[in-house]
Design a protein around this motif. Structure first.
Motif, PDB file in Angstrom:
ATOM      1  N   MET A   1       0.820  -1.207   0.000  1.00 39.42           N
ATOM      2  CA  MET A   1       0.000   0.000   0.000  1.00 39.42           C
ATOM      3  C   MET A   1       0.850   1.251   0.000  1.00 39.42           C
ATOM      4  SD  MET A   1      -3.183   0.922  -0.079  1.00 39.42           S
ATOM      5  CE  MET A   1      -4.098  -0.519   0.435  1.00 39.42           C
ATOM      6  N   GLY A   2       2.173   1.082   0.102  1.00 37.98           N
ATOM      7  CA  GLY A   2       3.022   2.274   0.132  1.00 37.98           C
ATOM      8  C   GLY A   2       3.192   2.791   1.528  1.00 37.98           C
ATOM      9  N   GLU A   3       4.008   3.818   1.692  1.00 41.02           N
ATOM     10  CA  GLU A   3       4.291   4.354   3.016  1.00 41.02           C
ATOM     11  C   GLU A   3       3.093   5.088   3.588  1.00 41.02           C
ATOM     12  OE1 GLU A   3       6.307   8.641   2.450  1.00 41.02           O
ATOM     13  OE2 GLU A   3       7.514   6.981   1.705  1.00 41.02           O
ATOM     14  N   LEU A   4       2.991   5.048   4.919  1.00 44.94           N
ATOM     15  CA  LEU A   4       1.884   5.701   5.610  1.00 44.94           C
ATOM     16  C   LEU A   4       2.134   7.197   5.724  1.00 44.94           C
ATOM     17  CD1 LEU A   4       1.376   3.140   8.522  1.00 44.94           C
ATOM     18  CD2 LEU A   4      -0.054   3.390   6.482  1.00 44.94           C
ATOM     19  N   GLU A   5       1.026   7.938   5.816  1.00 44.24           N
ATOM     20  CA  GLU A   5       1.138   9.380   5.986  1.00 44.24           C
ATOM     21  C   GLU A   5       1.526   9.718   7.422  1.00 44.24           C
ATOM     22  OE1 GLU A   5      -2.110  11.682   3.482  1.00 44.24           O
ATOM     23  OE2 GLU A   5      -2.990   9.974   4.518  1.00 44.24           O
ATOM     24  N   GLY A 183     -17.489   9.976  13.659  1.00 43.36           N
ATOM     25  CA  GLY A 183     -16.716   8.735  13.687  1.00 43.36           C
ATOM     26  C   GLY A 183     -16.889   7.960  12.394  1.00 43.36           C
ATOM     27  N   LEU A 184     -18.147   7.815  11.952  1.00 41.22           N
ATOM     28  CA  LEU A 184     -18.428   7.104  10.710  1.00 41.22           C
ATOM     29  C   LEU A 184     -17.907   7.878   9.499  1.00 41.22           C
ATOM     30  CD1 LEU A 184     -19.797   4.714   9.294  1.00 41.22           C
ATOM     31  CD2 LEU A 184     -21.926   6.039   9.281  1.00 41.22           C
ATOM     32  N   TYR A 185     -18.004   9.192   9.565  1.00 43.65           N
ATOM     33  CA  TYR A 185     -17.567  10.085   8.488  1.00 43.65           C
ATOM     34  C   TYR A 185     -16.093   9.884   8.156  1.00 43.65           C
ATOM     35  CZ  TYR A 185     -17.011  14.792   6.285  1.00 43.65           C
ATOM     36  OH  TYR A 185     -16.776  15.850   5.451  1.00 43.65           O
ATOM     37  N   PHE A 186     -15.259  10.010   9.172  1.00 44.89           N
ATOM     38  CA  PHE A 186     -13.816   9.878   8.949  1.00 44.89           C
ATOM     39  C   PHE A 186     -13.404   8.428   8.690  1.00 44.89           C
ATOM     40  CE2 PHE A 186     -13.702  14.063  11.098  1.00 44.89           C
ATOM     41  CZ  PHE A 186     -12.919  14.747  10.182  1.00 44.89           C
ATOM     42  N   LEU A 187     -14.088   7.490   9.335  1.00 47.27           N
ATOM     43  CA  LEU A 187     -13.784   6.078   9.090  1.00 47.27           C
ATOM     44  C   LEU A 187     -14.054   5.720   7.634  1.00 47.27           C
ATOM     45  CD1 LEU A 187     -13.108   3.172   9.880  1.00 47.27           C
ATOM     46  CD2 LEU A 187     -15.479   2.918  10.675  1.00 47.27           C
ATOM     47  N   THR A 188     -15.198   6.161   7.106  1.00 50.93           N
ATOM     48  CA  THR A 188     -15.554   5.871   5.716  1.00 50.93           C
ATOM     49  C   THR A 188     -14.530   6.469   4.758  1.00 50.93           C
ATOM     50  OG1 THR A 188     -17.908   5.852   6.278  1.00 50.93           O
ATOM     51  CG2 THR A 188     -17.348   6.117   3.957  1.00 50.93           C
ATOM     52  N   TYR A 189     -14.171   7.727   4.997  1.00 52.53           N
ATOM     53  CA  TYR A 189     -13.220   8.398   4.109  1.00 52.53           C
ATOM     54  C   TYR A 189     -11.857   7.711   4.138  1.00 52.53           C
ATOM     55  CZ  TYR A 189     -10.384  11.999   1.907  1.00 52.53           C
ATOM     56  OH  TYR A 189      -9.523  12.665   1.071  1.00 52.53           O
ATOM     57  N   GLU A 190     -11.370   7.415   5.335  1.00 54.54           N
ATOM     58  CA  GLU A 190     -10.048   6.784   5.445  1.00 54.54           C
ATOM     59  C   GLU A 190     -10.060   5.387   4.825  1.00 54.54           C
ATOM     60  OE1 GLU A 190      -6.979   7.866   7.018  1.00 54.54           O
ATOM     61  OE2 GLU A 190      -7.957   9.783   6.640  1.00 54.54           O
ATOM     62  N   TYR A 191     -11.150   4.648   5.044  1.00 56.15           N
ATOM     63  CA  TYR A 191     -11.244   3.303   4.470  1.00 56.15           C
ATOM     64  C   TYR A 191     -11.239   3.368   2.943  1.00 56.15           C
ATOM     65  CZ  TYR A 191     -13.168  -1.146   2.943  1.00 56.15           C
ATOM     66  OH  TYR A 191     -13.366  -2.343   2.297  1.00 56.15           O
ATOM     67  N   LYS A 193     -10.135   5.792   1.042  1.00 60.17           N
ATOM     68  CA  LYS A 193      -8.828   6.253   0.568  1.00 60.17           C
ATOM     69  C   LYS A 193      -7.873   5.066   0.405  1.00 60.17           C
ATOM     70  CE  LYS A 193      -6.568   9.706   2.272  1.00 60.17           C
ATOM     71  NZ  LYS A 193      -5.983  10.662   3.263  1.00 60.17           N
ATOM     72  N   ARG A 194      -7.830   4.210   1.416  1.00 59.00           N
ATOM     73  CA  ARG A 194      -6.944   3.046   1.352  1.00 59.00           C
ATOM     74  C   ARG A 194      -7.401   2.085   0.253  1.00 59.00           C
ATOM     75  NH1 ARG A 194      -6.277   1.446   7.784  1.00 59.00           N
ATOM     76  NH2 ARG A 194      -5.417   3.435   8.503  1.00 59.00           N
ATOM     77  N   PHE A 195      -8.711   1.880   0.162  1.00 65.52           N
ATOM     78  CA  PHE A 195      -9.264   0.938  -0.806  1.00 65.52           C
ATOM     79  C   PHE A 195      -9.005   1.392  -2.240  1.00 65.52           C
ATOM     80  CE2 PHE A 195     -12.825  -0.467  -3.496  1.00 65.52           C
ATOM     81  CZ  PHE A 195     -12.716  -1.843  -3.342  1.00 65.52           C
ATOM     82  N   LEU A 196      -9.089   2.708  -2.474  1.00 59.88           N
ATOM     83  CA  LEU A 196      -8.951   3.244  -3.826  1.00 59.88           C
ATOM     84  C   LEU A 196      -7.504   3.533  -4.220  1.00 59.88           C
ATOM     85  CD1 LEU A 196     -11.981   5.741  -3.731  1.00 59.88           C
ATOM     86  CD2 LEU A 196     -11.846   3.598  -5.028  1.00 59.88           C
ATOM     87  N   THR A 197      -6.588   3.441  -3.266  1.00 62.32           N
ATOM     88  CA  THR A 197      -5.170   3.699  -3.568  1.00 62.32           C
ATOM     89  C   THR A 197      -4.539   2.476  -4.237  1.00 62.32           C
ATOM     90  OG1 THR A 197      -4.939   5.204  -1.675  1.00 62.32           O
ATOM     91  CG2 THR A 197      -2.918   4.264  -2.586  1.00 62.32           C
ATOM     92  N   PRO A 198      -3.970   2.650  -5.421  1.00 63.65           N
ATOM     93  CA  PRO A 198      -3.328   1.518  -6.107  1.00 63.65           C
ATOM     94  C   PRO A 198      -2.204   0.913  -5.269  1.00 63.65           C
ATOM     95  CG  PRO A 198      -3.633   3.370  -7.615  1.00 63.65           C
ATOM     96  CD  PRO A 198      -3.942   3.878  -6.232  1.00 63.65           C
ATOM     97  N   GLU A 199      -1.992  -0.376  -5.430  1.00 67.95           N
ATOM     98  CA  GLU A 199      -0.957  -1.084  -4.694  1.00 67.95           C
ATOM     99  C   GLU A 199       0.416  -0.459  -4.953  1.00 67.95           C
ATOM    100  OE1 GLU A 199       0.280  -3.792  -1.967  1.00 67.95           O
ATOM    101  OE2 GLU A 199      -1.796  -3.626  -2.688  1.00 67.95           O
TER     102      GLU A 199
END
Length: 299
Positions: A1-5, A183-191, A193-199
């Motif tokens: 997934m690449g380096e973390l922010e 809580g749901l707002y930021f969880l959805t966005y972060e999830y 973001k990770r899901f849509l980020t190319p390997e």
């Protein structure tokens, strides 16, 4: 997934302010319609209702007040939304930083959700009075009875009449709405973001269309659970003094008069607004964050 922010609450604060301004400009017109639909008097049948739906409210507002009528009450949130979203993203960033012991280990979904909940607690101090003033100005503009000349006049009169308690009326309902929904707002966005980020890529390299998609979906899910307490809050904050004995009385009265569907008044306006407004918010946030990372990589 690449380096973390690397999490920087300071950068989150500054970029969040930019995101908040983008959210307001994109979403306030439909927010005005939402509040007017939520607070219109109960009618015996549809033809006697002040507004029959989202489009009818939009049409009547434009006809009676012009395009600027859709931006009534924007002064209060304009003064509050940039710092509010700045504090929200700061709270989220701080929550992540407090829980992230190892910079190379991604946070769990539960930790991200709790960080979002912390953001909801942080923002209530600004949101509650701003929403109280905004709702009063939006409702009076729709009724034609002008009691307040603007946001500042409204705040001063509320304080003079009943003190700080009146300005912060509806704070508990604001907490009930904003803590779990953030809580749901930021969880959805972060999830997403990770899901849509190319390997192999960093989430910071996410494309603009994917940021818009993730932010828009996060906004929709946020309002899915936030709308019922938002309806109760709008009614409580705009009601005449003494109409409701308390928060439970607001819920009981609404259910008795309108049934469970009354908790989803303004549904169409909310969800029409949720995607573009929150897509604009996260896009503004991410672009500002990239600019800040370029200006000060070590902040």
């Amino acid at each position: 997934m690449g380096e973390l922010e690397r999490v920087s609450p300071l950068k989150n604060f500054l970029a969040g302010g930019v995101g908040g301004a983008c959210l307001l400009l994109a979403g306030h017109p439909l927010d005005t319609i939402k509040v007017r639909l939520q607070t219109q008097p109960k009618a015996s049948c549809a033809q006697y209702a002040l507004y029959t739906g989202t489009y009818d409210c939009f049409r009547k507002t434009i006809t009676k007040e012009g395009v600027l009528g859709l931006y009534k009450g924007m002064g209060a949130p304009l003064a509050g939304v940039a710092p509010m979203m700045a504090i929200s993203f700061f709270g989220f960033g701080l929550g992540k930083q407090l829980q992230q012991r190892d910079a190379d280990t991604p946070l769990t979904h539960t930790q991200i959700f709790l960080s979002g909940c912390l953001a909801g607690i942080f923002t209530t101090v600004i949101v509650a009075p701003g929403e109280r003033i905004k709702c009063l100005l939006q409702v009076q503009a729709g009724s034609g009875q002008l009691k307040y000349s603007g946001p500042l006049n409204c705040a001063i009169r509320l304080y003079r009449e009943q003190g700080l308690r009146s300005v912060y009326r509806g704070t508990v309902l604001t907490l009930i709405r904003d803590v779990p929904s953030n809580g749901l707002y930021f969880l959805t966005y972060e999830y997403l973001k990770r899901f849509l980020t190319p390997e192999g890529q960093s989430v910071s390299q996410l494309s603009t269309p994917n940021i818009i998609l993730a932010g828009g979906i996060a906004g929709i899910l946020n309002w899915t659970i936030a709308l019922p307490p938002d309806v109760l809050k709008s009614n409580f904050q705009t009601a005449a003094d003494g109409k409701y004995a308390g928060l439970v009385d607001v819920l009981r009265t609404l259910l008795r008069e309108e049934g469970p569907t009354g908790l989803y008044k303004g549904f169409n306006a909310v969800f029409l607004r949720a995607f573009p407004a929150n897509a604009a918010c996260f896009l503004g946030f991410e672009l500002a964050l990239k600019g800040l990372n370029w200006l000060g990589p070590s902040w």
